[in-house]
Motif scaffolding. Sequence first.
Motif, mmCIF file in Angstrom:
data_model
loop_
_atom_site.group_PDB
_atom_site.id
_atom_site.type_symbol
_atom_site.label_atom_id
_atom_site.label_comp_id
_atom_site.label_asym_id
_atom_site.label_seq_id
_atom_site.Cartn_x
_atom_site.Cartn_y
_atom_site.Cartn_z
ATOM 1 N N ASN A 164 -8.283 -2.460 3.732
ATOM 2 C CA ASN A 164 -7.370 -1.879 2.763
ATOM 3 C C ASN A 164 -8.106 -1.234 1.597
ATOM 4 O O ASN A 164 -7.625 -0.266 1.010
ATOM 5 N N GLY B 245 -5.347 0.076 8.007
ATOM 6 C CA GLY B 245 -5.429 -0.995 7.017
ATOM 7 C C GLY B 245 -4.916 -2.325 7.522
ATOM 8 O O GLY B 245 -4.628 -3.226 6.733
ATOM 9 N N LEU C 90 -1.125 -5.883 -3.059
ATOM 10 C CA LEU C 90 -0.732 -4.686 -2.312
ATOM 11 C C LEU C 90 -1.222 -4.818 -0.875
ATOM 12 O O LEU C 90 -2.234 -4.225 -0.490
ATOM 13 N N GLY D 141 -1.624 -4.319 3.066
ATOM 14 C CA GLY D 141 -1.433 -3.220 4.000
ATOM 15 C C GLY D 141 -0.525 -3.664 5.127
ATOM 16 O O GLY D 141 0.186 -4.670 5.015
ATOM 17 N N MET E 140 0.832 -1.205 0.000
ATOM 18 C CA MET E 140 0.000 0.000 0.000
ATOM 19 C C MET E 140 0.869 1.258 0.000
ATOM 20 O O MET E 140 0.416 2.331 -0.385
ATOM 21 N N ASN F 95 -8.956 1.991 3.092
ATOM 22 C CA ASN F 95 -7.729 2.774 3.151
ATOM 23 C C ASN F 95 -7.404 3.369 1.782
ATOM 24 O O ASN F 95 -7.100 4.563 1.651
ATOM 25 N N LYS F 96 -7.479 2.537 0.747
ATOM 26 C CA LYS F 96 -7.194 2.998 -0.613
ATOM 27 C C LYS F 96 -8.188 4.070 -1.038
ATOM 28 O O LYS F 96 -7.821 5.082 -1.643
ATOM 29 N N ILE G 283 -6.098 -6.494 -3.556
ATOM 30 C CA ILE G 283 -6.130 -5.837 -2.247
ATOM 31 C C ILE G 283 -6.556 -6.906 -1.242
ATOM 32 O O ILE G 283 -7.459 -7.698 -1.516
#
Length: 264
Positions: free
Chosen positions: A234, A206, A182, A184, A141, A237-238, A229
């Motif tokens: 997450n 995340g 990706l 976290g 992330m 979060n994104k 993800i």
Amino acid sequence: MGKNKKYALITGGSQGFGKLLALELSRYGFNVILVALPGENIEKTATECRQLGVEAQTWEADLTNRDELLKMTAWANKNFDINILINNAGAGGTQTFHKSDLTYIENLIQINVMATSIITHQLLPNLLRQDESYILNVSSMASFSPIGFKTVYSATKRYIQHFSRALCNELAGTSVFVSVVLPGPMKTNAEITGRIEKQGFLGKIGLVTPEKAARVSIRKMLKKKPYIITGKRNYINKFLLSLVPPKIKMHLMTQAAKREIEEA
């Protein structure tokens, strides 16, 4: 040794996230090749994989050493049919850039960028020979923004993201599918747990267990998801990061990273 049997090769496969990915693949019935630094008790992980009913091979190598890296890929290509490659080995950390030891900077680039690129390049012909193959590269992330005090790390993880997406596009129509995961923040060991705790809210927003991240990563890789993800947190979060202007986002993430140093 392993001809006519398909294998998944996992770098950084002796402990942490890499070990959990290897165990998850074993549960799916994939034979595994574990690659890790010497002295990381790789045989223990191999034994755990074998207990799940698969074959497990091991190779110890320093992936910052080009000669050792090429010996490993030559051995793998000679002895095994590989239909899964997971480039998990990576280096991280939080330091003031100009105070960093040069070896620290070189290692980040060698492991996160060079090793991933070279291993993929060397094993790709093997993967292309198989009826169906997968590459999973582990980004972060942290790749969504430049981050002060993680200056080189965040840049190398951005490279992994772009490299993976581009290679997936390049290999369209072949037997190989490329995914990038990706994850976290994950509490994989005491050092990383300490760093996450020091980051405060941004470090925890995340947070996902490494066990769940491994399950999601393998499941979505096999479903040919290009962009993975690892948890609802997450995704949130994104989404939140996407709402924040880049300058402010970089400032917030840099301040979180700075706390790791100030409280050390």
